[in-house]
Design an enzyme around this catalytic site. Sequence first.
Site, PDB file in Angstrom:
ATOM      1  NE  ARG A 388     -37.334  34.645  82.192  1.00 27.39           N
ATOM      2  CZ  ARG A 388     -37.576  33.408  82.722  1.00 27.39           C
ATOM      3  NH1 ARG A 388     -38.071  33.330  83.881  1.00 27.39           N
ATOM      4  NH2 ARG A 388     -37.246  32.290  82.341  1.00 27.39           N
ATOM      5  CG  ASN A 424     -32.393  35.736  78.555  1.00 29.47           C
ATOM      6  OD1 ASN A 424     -31.929  34.836  77.735  1.00 29.47           O
ATOM      7  ND2 ASN A 424     -32.997  35.429  79.542  1.00 29.47           N
ATOM      8  CD  GLU A 425     -35.781  33.300  78.722  1.00 33.01           C
ATOM      9  OE1 GLU A 425     -36.213  33.718  79.810  1.00 33.01           O
ATOM     10  OE2 GLU A 425     -35.268  32.034  78.743  1.00 33.01           O
ATOM     11  CG  ASN A 426     -35.345  41.305  75.930  1.00 34.22           C
ATOM     12  OD1 ASN A 426     -34.460  40.566  75.382  1.00 34.22           O
ATOM     13  ND2 ASN A 426     -35.229  42.176  77.048  1.00 34.22           N
ATOM     14  NE  ARG A 463     -32.327  30.719  75.042  1.00 34.14           N
ATOM     15  CZ  ARG A 463     -33.670  30.594  75.518  1.00 34.14           C
ATOM     16  NH1 ARG A 463     -33.920  31.937  76.213  1.00 34.14           N
ATOM     17  NH2 ARG A 463     -34.510  29.667  75.484  1.00 34.14           N
TER      18      ARG A 463
END
Length: 821
Positions: A388, A424-426, A463
């Site tokens: 993030r 993750n969730e970049n 993801r």
Amino acid sequence: MIKKLLTTIICLMILHVGYGQQARRLNNNWEFLRQDLGGIWESVRPVTQGNPESVPLWKTVTLPHCFNASDAVDPDVNYYQGPGWYRTMLDIKNPYADGRTLLHFEGAGQKTDVYVYTTKVASHLGGYDEWTADITEAVEAFKKTEAYQKQFKGKIPLSIRCDNSRNLETIPSQLSDFNVYGGLYRYLNLIYQPAVAIDKIFATPTLTNTFKTGWINVKGNFYLPKQNGHVNGGVKLTDAAGKTIASDNYSINSVGSDKQPLSKLEISRPHLWTTADPYLYTLQVTATANGQTYTKTEKIGFRNFEFKEHGPFYLNGKRLLLRGTHRHEDHAGVAAAMTEEMMKREMQQMKDMGVNFIRLGHYQQSRIILNLCDSLGILVWEEEPWCRGGLGGTAYQNQARQMMTNMIEQHYNHPSIILWGLGNENDWEGDFPEFDKQKIRTFMKEQNDLSHRLDSTRLTSIRRCDFCKDIPDVYSPSIWAGWYRGKYAEYKQVSQDEFNKVDRFFHAEWGGDSHAGRHSENPEGFLDIKSGVGADERLGDASLKGGDPRVSRDGDWSESYIVNLFDWHLKEQETMPWLSGSAFWVFKDFSTPVRPDNPVPYMNQKGVVERDGTPKESYYVFQSYWTEKPMVHIYGHSWPVRWGTTTQQKTVKVYSNCDEAELFVNGKSYGVKKRNSQDFPAAGLRWQVNLASGNNALKVVAKKGKVTVTDQITQTFQTQQWGKPAKLVVEQIADDNGVVNAQVKVLDSNNVQCLDAANWIDFAMAGDGVMLDNMGTSGGSRKVQAYNGRATIKLDTKKGKSILSVKSPGLPTVFLNLAGK
């Protein structure tokens, strides 16, 4: 005594794997201070000057230890983020002439500085990778001082500063849905090794297409801070019975620190590693120089895997549906400081549920976890903590590169690992004024290339970052059908649509929250949820306010709903031959700073077990689909009171992997049902029954071949209707040697329990005892939403006198006197 001795032997054996012959855990005799010091002198001054009035005041702790063992789930405060200090005295007796004395950190959060007396000897940035501090010179220098003999009596003062302060230019982002913990929360080891030692082994097993012959290409990094000389050594491979099946010798005239080829061993008919039969070989490498020998061992396995393009997953040439979950390093009462025994219990719980795959979110996890995945047969997706927030500057990117490198090199030999996660969730912005998708893509490509350079045998994955989905080898989109968006019945179609967009598809993260102990007679009777709007999670969907109607906001968070959601997904996955697999989020409830308003404050409650490992009802849904050992479970073990009228028939659901089951209610048979996974819900094992007012005894008898298994529960059936909540009543329901379990009920004005009440409950205690709160569980939180008009808390009376108070907004406060026995 024998059990304790065996435990010690096992621990020593584990320390030998990856270490030298001389290693021990530094668990005891530590002091801790949760604040900063004015300087390192304040850590050693009390011993040097003997001042009884020295401040600040330290407390005794054992390792592993986390700053946030309690406050991570304290409903009244934000968890502490800042510096903390540890100190101890070491008795250093290195047996090797000119040997090295090392401190090996298995993980410490998040920035760490190491001091011998007042000399800073090492620093490390990153809370999840392993690292080593060489204290040899500092120890020898301190031994020459007057303080060593006089004030410190021949001991070495060690001080360690850990710091988990907020910093936008470090990873992971503080926007992440998990706590960025501080402390020495993984094991710290004191290691003695010769002047020349092996730092890392890189063993690469390969197989022929027929799997009848295997090779192990062995390379090594050497640790030799003072010389670059001649080394002789041996490489030996033994099977699980200890028999040597291959060996070789090597000789290096000029040792360097980079990876150096040592041997290539050939093995005929290798025993393949599978999730059902996780067979491990032991690779032993020795290095002899200057008359001293260093030995390092690793466990390895032979296996071949393939994510078929536009198709399923294959292990050793056979299709395997990956049945996965996720894990955070977090546990009730200790936060990140899980002991080895805790980890073993947790991973065994997963295996007993039928898990054969795990995504370790969202950072490199303990070597103990990877060892357990190897030995239990659980395939792994492990990822760096670029999670993030966007993309920071040079220091940020350098940290990400280093942590990716450390993760791959430190966990290279684990046969369980098949995927290196790039992040993750970049696509989740917020840490920086600039959110440049092209710059994120560029850095993602760089990390992808780095991963393949470091390890050409495994694939990369990510993801939820759609604008980067073409970069990794395997991509997982965001699909939360029936929770953050849409209905769970849309799961298969949405997944098929996403599958068609990428070369290799995997479904990571699905499921939903459930408040342990909360059940519903009508779990899907909430606001109508729109179909055809997709199933992805979007900004704000995790909030309990605003946005479109969705189950995550408008549902009841009952265990009754979530078992249906899981049940539907699992039965559909059996009919998706193109699916590589999935991993539901998450195995165990964990703490998070971004969810203060959840029924258990600061807890992500998507686990199938609570934060202390207590299974929820959904655990058994997975077990009924994923395991072979006969099992049967009546839904409702944590549902003491059902409700309705005597004219209503109630559904009793049974989750089982058996061929058939027969239900008995109050001794009366309701017939035999055959299991059919496509007969939703409960695979056809459901009965419509008439419950009697009052207590009801339910029993199920299930058969699988010649094996019979049973389960039984007792439930009260309440036929009285209730009105508005009007009062609380609190009572003691158990006492285990002074540890009391107290229960509060929400009643209406006629003293009828309000079985749909979800009031906020606040517990407080005064007197000799202590409340066992801040556990992050439904029965271990002093502030919690009621589940079916009740809530519980445990209290250690210390065998004295105490008073428990219970309050809820708008209701009179009540009290319970507790007298110790």
